[in-house]
Design an enzyme around this catalytic site. Structure first.
Site, PDB file in Angstrom:
ATOM      1  N   GLN A  11      38.554  39.457  25.798  1.00 32.21           N
ATOM      2  CA  GLN A  11      39.525  39.363  24.708  1.00 32.21           C
ATOM      3  C   GLN A  11      40.093  37.948  24.569  1.00 32.21           C
ATOM      4  O   GLN A  11      40.192  37.418  23.465  1.00 32.21           O
ATOM      5  CB  GLN A  11      40.659  40.359  24.939  1.00 32.21           C
ATOM      6  CG  GLN A  11      41.718  40.319  23.864  1.00 32.21           C
ATOM      7  CD  GLN A  11      42.840  41.312  24.131  1.00 32.21           C
ATOM      8  OE1 GLN A  11      42.836  42.033  25.116  1.00 32.21           O
ATOM      9  NE2 GLN A  11      43.808  41.338  23.245  1.00 32.21           N
ATOM     10  N   LEU A  12      40.473  37.349  25.663  1.00 30.63           N
ATOM     11  CA  LEU A  12      41.058  36.017  25.620  1.00 30.63           C
ATOM     12  C   LEU A  12      40.064  35.000  25.071  1.00 30.63           C
ATOM     13  O   LEU A  12      40.406  34.195  24.198  1.00 30.63           O
ATOM     14  CB  LEU A  12      41.535  35.599  27.016  1.00 30.63           C
ATOM     15  CG  LEU A  12      42.107  34.197  27.133  1.00 30.63           C
ATOM     16  CD1 LEU A  12      43.327  34.032  26.235  1.00 30.63           C
ATOM     17  CD2 LEU A  12      42.466  33.909  28.573  1.00 30.63           C
ATOM     18  N   ASP A  35      26.496  32.719  35.923  1.00 26.03           N
ATOM     19  CA  ASP A  35      27.169  33.341  37.065  1.00 26.03           C
ATOM     20  C   ASP A  35      28.092  32.301  37.680  1.00 26.03           C
ATOM     21  O   ASP A  35      27.649  31.434  38.435  1.00 26.03           O
ATOM     22  CB  ASP A  35      26.149  33.838  38.087  1.00 26.03           C
ATOM     23  CG  ASP A  35      26.784  34.455  39.318  1.00 26.03           C
ATOM     24  OD1 ASP A  35      28.035  34.520  39.412  1.00 26.03           O
ATOM     25  OD2 ASP A  35      26.024  34.877  40.217  1.00 26.03           O
ATOM     26  N   ILE A  36      29.373  32.367  37.338  1.00 25.36           N
ATOM     27  CA  ILE A  36      30.318  31.349  37.798  1.00 25.36           C
ATOM     28  C   ILE A  36      30.606  31.446  39.299  1.00 25.36           C
ATOM     29  O   ILE A  36      31.205  30.538  39.860  1.00 25.36           O
ATOM     30  CB  ILE A  36      31.622  31.364  36.974  1.00 25.36           C
ATOM     31  CG1 ILE A  36      32.322  32.712  37.049  1.00 25.36           C
ATOM     32  CG2 ILE A  36      31.338  30.929  35.549  1.00 25.36           C
ATOM     33  CD1 ILE A  36      33.666  32.761  36.338  1.00 25.36           C
ATOM     34  N   ALA A  59      37.580  36.433  34.230  1.00 28.62           N
ATOM     35  CA  ALA A  59      38.364  37.012  35.324  1.00 28.62           C
ATOM     36  C   ALA A  59      37.840  38.404  35.618  1.00 28.62           C
ATOM     37  O   ALA A  59      37.318  39.081  34.738  1.00 28.62           O
ATOM     38  CB  ALA A  59      39.843  37.086  34.963  1.00 28.62           C
ATOM     39  N   TYR A  60      37.991  38.792  36.863  1.00 24.32           N
ATOM     40  CA  TYR A  60      37.768  40.186  37.245  1.00 24.32           C
ATOM     41  C   TYR A  60      39.120  40.857  37.099  1.00 24.32           C
ATOM     42  O   TYR A  60      40.055  40.568  37.842  1.00 24.32           O
ATOM     43  CB  TYR A  60      37.248  40.283  38.678  1.00 24.32           C
ATOM     44  CG  TYR A  60      36.995  41.711  39.095  1.00 24.32           C
ATOM     45  CD1 TYR A  60      35.853  42.375  38.672  1.00 24.32           C
ATOM     46  CD2 TYR A  60      37.910  42.394  39.890  1.00 24.32           C
ATOM     47  CE1 TYR A  60      35.623  43.685  39.037  1.00 24.32           C
ATOM     48  CE2 TYR A  60      37.683  43.710  40.258  1.00 24.32           C
ATOM     49  CZ  TYR A  60      36.536  44.352  39.823  1.00 24.32           C
ATOM     50  OH  TYR A  60      36.319  45.649  40.178  1.00 24.32           O
ATOM     51  N   ASP A 100      50.618  36.747  34.895  1.00 26.98           N
ATOM     52  CA  ASP A 100      51.908  37.071  35.520  1.00 26.98           C
ATOM     53  C   ASP A 100      51.746  38.035  36.695  1.00 26.98           C
ATOM     54  O   ASP A 100      52.711  38.293  37.415  1.00 26.98           O
ATOM     55  CB  ASP A 100      52.891  37.624  34.498  1.00 26.98           C
ATOM     56  CG  ASP A 100      52.434  38.929  33.871  1.00 26.98           C
ATOM     57  OD1 ASP A 100      51.257  39.311  34.025  1.00 26.98           O
ATOM     58  OD2 ASP A 100      53.258  39.571  33.210  1.00 26.98           O
ATOM     59  N   TYR A 123      44.269  42.019  42.793  1.00 30.46           N
ATOM     60  CA  TYR A 123      44.034  41.196  41.606  1.00 30.46           C
ATOM     61  C   TYR A 123      44.980  39.994  41.602  1.00 30.46           C
ATOM     62  O   TYR A 123      44.551  38.850  41.450  1.00 30.46           O
ATOM     63  CB  TYR A 123      44.220  42.033  40.337  1.00 30.46           C
ATOM     64  CG  TYR A 123      44.249  41.208  39.073  1.00 30.46           C
ATOM     65  CD1 TYR A 123      43.089  40.629  38.578  1.00 30.46           C
ATOM     66  CD2 TYR A 123      45.435  41.020  38.369  1.00 30.46           C
ATOM     67  CE1 TYR A 123      43.115  39.873  37.424  1.00 30.46           C
ATOM     68  CE2 TYR A 123      45.466  40.268  37.211  1.00 30.46           C
ATOM     69  CZ  TYR A 123      44.302  39.696  36.741  1.00 30.46           C
ATOM     70  OH  TYR A 123      44.334  38.947  35.596  1.00 30.46           O
ATOM     71  N   LYS A 127      44.049  35.973  41.993  1.00 31.22           N
ATOM     72  CA  LYS A 127      44.418  34.989  40.970  1.00 31.22           C
ATOM     73  C   LYS A 127      45.218  33.840  41.576  1.00 31.22           C
ATOM     74  O   LYS A 127      45.025  32.690  41.202  1.00 31.22           O
ATOM     75  CB  LYS A 127      45.179  35.654  39.826  1.00 31.22           C
ATOM     76  CG  LYS A 127      44.340  36.622  38.992  1.00 31.22           C
ATOM     77  CD  LYS A 127      43.191  35.939  38.271  1.00 31.22           C
ATOM     78  CE  LYS A 127      43.681  35.225  37.031  1.00 31.22           C
ATOM     79  NZ  LYS A 127      42.593  34.656  36.220  1.00 31.22           N
TER      80      LYS A 127
END
Length: 172
Positions: A11-12, A35-36, A59-60, A100, A123, A127
């Protein structure tokens, strides 16, 4: 401007793509095209495309799946390190999107980037690790780190307070 955008199917990234200036040259990648988590693949992409900027929107995000900690740390920490290191080597800008979820939700005002983190989930922990690795890599302190869930607190101490402090914590 030549820009590499990761997480293209999310989405982002879709929102970012819709807002980029038309004259920017963009390569938008997803997990099937880049594959980052693979250091060599990231460096190969950067070397071939030679971006001016790398925007990491990947992101996962399975925030409630604690059993997938290894995947969360691979995508949200190790991959961020790969991208930041490649950006630094290529003299490209690195833009990393943060969340956040790195905070505990106990704050009485909106959070600032400078507030202390206290993630309550795998998660959020992954991050924080990614953010710290990106910052440390720009200072040249993250070379060779391979972060897993169990190591994130020690890694945080090492980046923030230095290797000697982290070693004392590990020995205690």
């Amino acid at each position: 401007m030549r820009t590499l955008l990761t997480g293209a199917k999310g989405q982002l990234a879709r929102c970012l793509r819709d807002r980029l200036p038309e004259d920017w040259e963009l390569i938008a990648t997803d997990s099937t095209s880049l594959d980052i988590t693979d250091t060599e693949a990231v460096h190969h992409m950067i070397k071939n495309f030679q971006p001016d900027a790398i925007v990491n929107a990947a992101a996962y995000t399975a925030v409630d799946k604690e059993e997938n900690a290894e995947t969360a740390f691979a995508v949200n920490a190790t991959a961020v390190h790969n991208l930041a290191a490649a950006a630094r080597a290529a003299h490209a800008r690195f833009i990393h999107i943060f969340t956040d979820y790195v905070f505990d939700g106990e704050g009485k005002r909106p959070y600032r980037e400078t507030d202390y983190t206290n993630p309550r989930s795998t998660y959020g922990q992954s991050k924080v690790a990614g953010e710290l690795l990106a910052l440390a890599d720009w200072r040249g302190e993250a070379r060779g780190l391979n972060i897993e869930k169990q190591e994130w607190e020690n890694m945080t101490a090492r980046i923030l307070y230095g290797k000697e402090f982290a070693q004392r914590i590990k020995e205690d």
